[in-house]
Write a protein that holds these residues in place. Structure first.
Motif, mmCIF file in Angstrom:
data_model
loop_
_atom_site.group_PDB
_atom_site.id
_atom_site.type_symbol
_atom_site.label_atom_id
_atom_site.label_comp_id
_atom_site.label_asym_id
_atom_site.label_seq_id
_atom_site.Cartn_x
_atom_site.Cartn_y
_atom_site.Cartn_z
ATOM 1 N N HIS A 180 0.860 -1.181 0.000
ATOM 2 C CA HIS A 180 0.000 0.000 0.000
ATOM 3 C C HIS A 180 0.901 1.237 0.000
ATOM 4 O O HIS A 180 1.904 1.279 0.715
ATOM 5 C CB HIS A 180 -0.901 -0.022 1.246
ATOM 6 N N PRO A 181 0.581 2.260 -0.794
ATOM 7 C CA PRO A 181 1.482 3.417 -0.885
ATOM 8 C C PRO A 181 1.710 4.151 0.435
ATOM 9 O O PRO A 181 2.741 4.783 0.609
ATOM 10 C CB PRO A 181 0.797 4.335 -1.905
ATOM 11 N N HIS A 182 0.767 4.061 1.366
ATOM 12 C CA HIS A 182 0.942 4.742 2.648
ATOM 13 C C HIS A 182 1.521 3.834 3.728
ATOM 14 O O HIS A 182 1.752 4.282 4.836
ATOM 15 C CB HIS A 182 -0.388 5.306 3.134
ATOM 16 N N LEU A 183 1.722 2.549 3.422
ATOM 17 C CA LEU A 183 2.202 1.629 4.450
ATOM 18 C C LEU A 183 3.627 1.190 4.151
ATOM 19 O O LEU A 183 4.567 1.668 4.761
ATOM 20 C CB LEU A 183 1.265 0.419 4.575
ATOM 21 N N GLY A 184 3.822 0.282 3.237
ATOM 22 C CA GLY A 184 5.164 -0.208 2.938
ATOM 23 C C GLY A 184 5.735 -0.977 4.103
ATOM 24 O O GLY A 184 5.026 -1.706 4.785
ATOM 25 N N GLY A 185 7.017 -0.827 4.338
ATOM 26 C CA GLY A 185 7.638 -1.439 5.495
ATOM 27 C C GLY A 185 8.720 -2.428 5.146
ATOM 28 O O GLY A 185 9.145 -2.564 4.012
ATOM 29 N N ASN A 186 9.179 -3.117 6.164
ATOM 30 C CA ASN A 186 10.226 -4.119 6.051
ATOM 31 C C ASN A 186 9.912 -5.227 7.063
ATOM 32 O O ASN A 186 8.841 -5.196 7.686
ATOM 33 C CB ASN A 186 11.601 -3.463 6.268
ATOM 34 N N PRO A 187 10.790 -6.197 7.268
ATOM 35 C CA PRO A 187 10.447 -7.306 8.179
ATOM 36 C C PRO A 187 10.150 -6.910 9.626
ATOM 37 O O PRO A 187 9.478 -7.648 10.341
ATOM 38 C CB PRO A 187 11.686 -8.211 8.115
ATOM 39 N N SER A 188 10.598 -5.754 10.074
ATOM 40 C CA SER A 188 10.333 -5.348 11.465
ATOM 41 C C SER A 188 9.010 -4.614 11.628
ATOM 42 O O SER A 188 8.627 -4.271 12.751
ATOM 43 C CB SER A 188 11.475 -4.483 11.990
ATOM 44 N N THR A 189 8.302 -4.366 10.531
ATOM 45 C CA THR A 189 7.089 -3.555 10.581
ATOM 46 C C THR A 189 6.006 -4.170 11.450
ATOM 47 O O THR A 189 5.364 -3.470 12.241
ATOM 48 C CB THR A 189 6.556 -3.310 9.159
ATOM 49 N N ILE A 190 5.786 -5.462 11.339
ATOM 50 C CA ILE A 190 4.700 -6.091 12.094
ATOM 51 C C ILE A 190 4.929 -5.961 13.597
ATOM 52 O O ILE A 190 3.989 -5.707 14.357
ATOM 53 C CB ILE A 190 4.503 -7.569 11.669
ATOM 54 N N PHE A 191 6.170 -6.078 14.034
ATOM 55 C CA PHE A 191 6.468 -5.936 15.460
ATOM 56 C C PHE A 191 6.266 -4.490 15.916
ATOM 57 O O PHE A 191 5.755 -4.244 17.006
ATOM 58 C CB PHE A 191 7.895 -6.404 15.755
ATOM 59 N N LEU A 192 6.674 -3.550 15.071
ATOM 60 C CA LEU A 192 6.464 -2.146 15.382
ATOM 61 C C LEU A 192 4.977 -1.849 15.543
ATOM 62 O O LEU A 192 4.566 -1.173 16.485
ATOM 63 C CB LEU A 192 7.058 -1.262 14.286
ATOM 64 N N LEU A 193 4.155 -2.367 14.642
ATOM 65 C CA LEU A 193 2.721 -2.095 14.684
ATOM 66 C C LEU A 193 2.074 -2.688 15.933
ATOM 67 O O LEU A 193 1.238 -2.041 16.569
ATOM 68 C CB LEU A 193 2.052 -2.640 13.426
ATOM 69 N N ILE A 194 2.467 -3.888 16.294
ATOM 70 C CA ILE A 194 1.886 -4.527 17.480
ATOM 71 C C ILE A 194 2.262 -3.763 18.738
ATOM 72 O O ILE A 194 1.405 -3.449 19.575
ATOM 73 C CB ILE A 194 2.318 -6.005 17.558
ATOM 74 N N TYR A 195 3.540 -3.435 18.887
ATOM 75 C CA TYR A 195 3.965 -2.717 20.087
ATOM 76 C C TYR A 195 3.428 -1.287 20.113
ATOM 77 O O TYR A 195 3.150 -0.751 21.184
ATOM 78 C CB TYR A 195 5.491 -2.718 20.209
ATOM 79 N N ALA A 196 3.276 -0.668 18.959
ATOM 80 C CA ALA A 196 2.702 0.678 18.922
ATOM 81 C C ALA A 196 1.243 0.647 19.367
ATOM 82 O O ALA A 196 0.792 1.532 20.095
ATOM 83 C CB ALA A 196 2.810 1.262 17.521
ATOM 84 N N LEU A 197 0.509 -0.372 18.940
ATOM 85 C CA LEU A 197 -0.889 -0.496 19.350
ATOM 86 C C LEU A 197 -0.995 -0.750 20.854
ATOM 87 O O LEU A 197 -1.823 -0.134 21.537
ATOM 88 C CB LEU A 197 -1.562 -1.612 18.560
ATOM 89 N N ILE A 198 -0.146 -1.608 21.379
ATOM 90 C CA ILE A 198 -0.146 -1.872 22.822
ATOM 91 C C ILE A 198 0.238 -0.611 23.598
ATOM 92 O O ILE A 198 -0.398 -0.263 24.597
ATOM 93 C CB ILE A 198 0.802 -3.049 23.156
ATOM 94 N N ALA A 199 1.274 0.095 23.125
ATOM 95 C CA ALA A 199 1.706 1.323 23.802
ATOM 96 C C ALA A 199 0.612 2.384 23.750
ATOM 97 O O ALA A 199 0.405 3.119 24.727
ATOM 98 C CB ALA A 199 2.982 1.861 23.161
ATOM 99 N N GLY A 200 -0.107 2.472 22.655
ATOM 100 C CA GLY A 200 -1.180 3.443 22.543
ATOM 101 C C GLY A 200 -2.338 3.166 23.477
ATOM 102 O O GLY A 200 -2.887 4.080 24.103
ATOM 103 N N VAL A 201 -2.711 1.901 23.600
ATOM 104 C CA VAL A 201 -3.822 1.545 24.490
ATOM 105 C C VAL A 201 -3.438 1.751 25.952
ATOM 106 O O VAL A 201 -4.211 2.313 26.735
ATOM 107 C CB VAL A 201 -4.276 0.091 24.223
ATOM 108 N N ILE A 202 -2.247 1.318 26.322
ATOM 109 C CA ILE A 202 -1.806 1.520 27.704
ATOM 110 C C ILE A 202 -1.641 3.011 27.997
ATOM 111 O O ILE A 202 -1.976 3.484 29.087
ATOM 112 C CB ILE A 202 -0.500 0.741 27.976
ATOM 113 N N GLY A 203 -1.159 3.773 27.029
ATOM 114 C CA GLY A 203 -1.034 5.218 27.198
ATOM 115 C C GLY A 203 -2.383 5.901 27.360
ATOM 116 O O GLY A 203 -2.529 6.827 28.162
ATOM 117 N N ALA A 204 -3.380 5.453 26.607
ATOM 118 C CA ALA A 204 -4.721 6.020 26.753
ATOM 119 C C ALA A 204 -5.292 5.726 28.139
ATOM 120 O O ALA A 204 -5.945 6.581 28.738
ATOM 121 C CB ALA A 204 -5.640 5.474 25.664
#
Length: 161
Positions: free
Chosen positions: A43-67
Motif C-alpha cells: 500500500h502506498p501509505h504503508l510499505g515497510g520491512n520485516p520489522s514492521t509487524i512488530f512495530l505495529l503490534i507494540y505501537a498499538l499496545i503502547a497506545g492503548v496503555i497510554g490512553a
C-alpha cells in the motif's frame, strides 16, 4: 501559592496533549495493522520491512496503555490526593516503559530498527514512527511532573501522606 496548584495547572494541558497523541497513535497503528494483516504491505501509505509487524503490534499496545494512563491522569487531576497519585504514577511508569520499548529500548529497538533497515516506508508509517517518539517524550514529561511533588509540595500531593 495554594497547596499543589503548580503541578495541577501544568498537568491539564499536558494530559490533553497526551490524549490526542495516544488517540492518533492508536488510530494509525490500528489502520496500519489492519492493512498489514490483509496483505497490503505494498500500500502506498504503508510499505515497510520485516520489522514492521512488530512495530505495529507494540505501537498499538503502547497506545492503548497510554490512553489508560491518560484516563487515570484525568481522574487524578479531578481528585488530587495521594491515592490517585499512586495509581496515576503507576500507570504512567508502565505506559512510558512500553512506549520506550516500542521506540528503542536497550535490546529491542523497534522504531530505530524500522528506520535503519530502510526500504519503502509510507507516509503513515513514518507518521506512526514520529508519534511513537512524541508520545515517549510527552509521557516522560508527564511522569516527571507527577514526581515533582517529591521535591516541592507546591507541585502536588506528596508521597508521604
Amino acid at each position: 501559592m495554594a497547596y499543589g496548584r503548580g503541578g495541577r495547572r501544568l498537568m491539564g494541558p499536558l494530559l490533553a496533549v497526551n490524549s490526542v497523541v495516544y488517540l492518533i497513535l492508536v488510530g494509525l497503528a490500528g489502520w496500519s495493522l489492519d492493512k498489514y494483516i490483509d496483505g497490503h504491505q505494498n500500500h502506498p501509505h504503508l510499505g515497510g520491512n520485516p520489522s514492521t509487524i512488530f512495530l505495529l503490534i507494540y505501537a498499538l499496545i503502547a497506545g492503548v496503555i497510554g490512553a489508560c494512563s491518560v484516563f487515570l491522569g484525568f481522574a487524578h487531576l479531578h481528585v488530587w490526593n495521594n491515592v490517585s497519585l499512586a495509581s496515576a504514577t503507576t500507570s504512567a511508569v508502565i505506559s512510558w516503559g512500553v512506549t520506550a520499548l516500542a521506540f528503542g529500548g536497550f535490546w529491542y529497538r523497534l522504531v530505530c530498527k524500522q528506520i535503519t533497515m530502510g526500504g519503502h516506508r509510507g507516509k503513515r508509517l513514518q507518521t506512526l514512527e514520529a508519534f511513537i517518539a512524541i508520545s515517549g517524550v510527552s509521557q516522560l514529561l508527564y511522569l516527571l511532573l507527577l514526581h515533582a511533588s517529591m521535591f516541592s509540595s507546591s507541585y502536588g500531593p506528596s508521597y508521604s501522606g
